[in-house]
Design a protein around this motif. Structure first.
Motif, short mmCIF file in Angstrom:
data_model
loop_
_atom_site.label_atom_id
_atom_site.label_comp_id
_atom_site.label_asym_id
_atom_site.label_seq_id
_atom_site.Cartn_x
_atom_site.Cartn_y
_atom_site.Cartn_z
N PHE A 114 0.87 -1.18 0.00
CA PHE A 114 0.00 0.00 0.00
C PHE A 114 0.90 1.23 0.00
CE2 PHE A 114 0.72 -1.38 4.39
CZ PHE A 114 1.23 -0.23 4.97
N TYR A 149 1.39 5.30 1.41
CA TYR A 149 1.15 5.94 2.69
C TYR A 149 1.38 7.44 2.58
CZ TYR A 149 2.26 7.46 7.50
OH TYR A 149 2.31 8.12 8.69
N ARG A 194 0.91 11.21 5.09
CA ARG A 194 0.50 11.84 6.34
C ARG A 194 -0.33 13.06 5.95
NH1 ARG A 194 5.07 12.91 10.93
NH2 ARG A 194 5.31 10.66 11.05
N ASP A 216 -2.65 8.89 6.98
CA ASP A 216 -2.40 8.95 8.42
C ASP A 216 -2.99 10.23 9.00
OD1 ASP A 216 -1.42 8.86 11.00
OD2 ASP A 216 0.59 8.22 10.41
#
Ligand code: FAD
Ligand code: SF4
Ligand code: FES
Ligand code: FES
Lengths: 165, 315
Positions: free
Chosen positions: B4, B6, B8, B50
């Motif tokens: 996956f 990612y 933030r 995130d």
């Protein structure tokens, strides 16, 4: 992903697969094998490390999510020549058998004392508005996130109680 | 784990935009439920956003009550002086869940949205309508000791495991969210989760990609508060049943697909029934699956104990 984490006081930068857990990063990438993989699912506490001073399960956390954080593992608490008082207390009280849970127990205990000092309650805290005291029941409850398969609990409790002073 | 990507999120607005624009995207907060399920190949996000560090962690007075940011950790909420003084049932519920390590990571939003589940949901070799819609339910005639006794369907008898949510329902909390189109909305937390019906894989009324930004507590109700949880060991164990009492309101945990507001108990008590009669009103609709028959008696006794404890708290 380029990720910088300060581990035991030293800034470390690596290019990480986002799938890498904080635990695998410490153990496989940095070869810091003190934190242990017991269950890999948050059920045992063997992987407990401190992140920005708080204890967490390193197995249920992505390393890339800790970019910029300060991580302390058992290797950063003390050295064989200069043991942390909690490590000393575990040795004195023989608070282990196989030792697999021990790094997690010690990291957890160190952070637990900080939580008590900060006045955080636990489910054993009868009066949520009164100052928190580390009674034996409180100590046991607050360490319940660390399972010891060898059941060295009496010695673990004695060691932590001594280190708590 | 499947691969996956990612990121933030820089702000709540960015987070919902990214979720709306990226196929297979999911928010991740503490990760203690999502990562657990990703390791088992049960959750398969292609992209993680995130949200743990978004500035949504404040716990502050609001309209005589308290607004708790969706990214406040469970530890922070339980340690908050306002929560401890005015909403002890919430602190008690949180402190009875998981371990200190888990509570240090677990967020308020993540705790609410942890999957409703059973052992077969976790076992990818077994049928499960929740994990694989249409495959059947392994628990109906299997190991169903912790199965639902209220509101279940023939498609799914799993229970919602959150302790925190039970207290929040008894406190009549509301949820604040940001929709994928960037609008703020607010609704009663009791309307967040769904009963399983024919679609147990759909667990909430959230729009896909909707971000929980806060939980808002009204002023505490008059009267005592108490949280009681029954489980197989004294700590670090999911519950078999739980009861939250806040004044004249009562909610049950681990007995249904969602935290269960026990309105029939409340009405019966208001009409002068004894605690035993009142809880009997709610549980007269209970249905069991074999191995969980004991949960009806357990829930009744726990409710009476919690009501007595709350009465003591009020005194
Ligand atoms: C061993 C173990 C024991 C446990 N025991 C208990 C217990 O006794 N009682 C109990 O209540 N819980 C228990 N838990 C569950 C734990 O409380 C949850 O895993 C935790 O609260 C989830 O929070 P999180 O922030 O880590 O969520 P995550 O894992 O990050 O996310 C969970 C879900 O929420 C979504 N999400 C996260 N943030 C947002 C947001 N802001 N908006 C919209 N969606 C969002 C994610 O996409 C995901 O679907 C236990 C867990 C473990 C591993
Ligand atoms: S009870 Fe629900 S979660 Fe469990 S096997 Fe049946 S469908 Fe799946
Ligand atoms: S290895 Fe992390 S909790 Fe067991
Ligand atoms: S000493 Fe062996 S698991 Fe604790």
């Amino acid at each position: 992903m380029r990720t910088t984490i300060t581990v035991n006081g030293e800034a470390r930068t690596h290019d990480l697969d986002p799938r890498t857990t904080l635990l695998d990063y410490l153990r496989e990438t940095l070869r810091l094998t003190g934190a242990k993989k017991g269950c890999d699912h948050g059920q045992c506490g063997a992987c407990t490390v401190l992140v920005n001073g708080l204890r967490i399960n390193a197995c249920l956390s992505l390393a890339v999510a800790h970019d910029g954080d300060e991580v302390v593992s058992i290797e950063g608490l003390g050295t064989p020549d200069a043991l942390h008082p909690m490590q000393q207390a575990f040795l004195k009280h023989d608070a282990l058998q196989c030792g697999y849970c021990t790094p997690g127990q010690i990291c957890s205990a160190v952070a637990m004392l900080e939580e008590v000092a900060a006045g955080w309650p636990s489910q054993e805290t009868a009066d949520l508005t009164a100052p928190v005291l580390l009674t034996p029941d409180e100590l046991r409850e607050r360490m319940s996130g660390n399972i010891c398969r060898c059941s060295a609990y009496p010695q673990i409790v004695a060691a932590i109680a001594e280190a708590a002073g | 784990m499947r691969p996956f990507t990612y990121e933030r999120a820089a702000s709540a607005d960015e987070a919902v935009k990214a979720a709306a624009a990226t196929p297979g995207a999911r928010f991740i907060a503490g990760g203690t439920n999502l990562l657990d399920l990703m390791k088992l190949d049960i959750e398969r996000p292609q992209h993680l956003i995130d949200v743990a560090r978004l500035p949504l962690g404040a716990i502050e007075p609001a309209g005589g009550g308290l607004r708790i940011g969706g990214m406040a950790t469970n530890s922070q909420v339980a340690a908050d002086p306002q929560v401890r003084r005015r909403y002890p049932v919430l602190a008690q519920a949180i402190l009875s869940g998981g371990s200190p390590q888990l509570r240090n990571k677990a967020s308020v939003a993540g705790n609410l949205l942890q999957r409703t589940r059973c052992a077969y949901f976790y076992d990818t070799s077994k049928p499960c309508n929740k994990r694989a819609p249409g495959s059947g339910c392994g628990a109906l005639e299997g190991l169903n000791r912790n199965a639902a006794i209220l509101g279940q369907s023939h498609a799914c008898i799993a229970t919602h495991p959150s302790d925190m949510a039970v207290a929040l329902v008894a406190l009549e909390a509301e949820v604040e969210t940001l929709t994928p189109s960037g609008e703020a909305r607010r609704f009663p937390l009791a309307e967040l989760h769904r009963l399983p019906g024919e679609t147990p894989h759909v667990e909430t009324h959230l729009i896909p990609g909707e971000l929980i930004t806060a939980v808002v507590l009204p002023p505490p109700p008059a009267g005592g508060q108490a949280y009681r949880k029954a489980r197989d060991r004294a700590s670090y164990a999911g519950g078999l049943a739980s009861v939250a009492v806040a004044g004249a309101r009562l909610a049950l945990g681990m007995v249904a697909h969602k935290p269960w507001r026990a309105t029939q108990v409340e009405q019966a008590l208001a009409a002068g029934a004894t605690p035993a009669e009142a809880i009997g009103e709610e549980l007269k609709d209970a249905a069991t699956a074999g191995r969980n028959d004991f949960k009806v008696t357990l829930t009744a006794r726990l409710a009476m104990a919690a009501l007595a404890q709350a009465e003591g708290d009020a005194a």
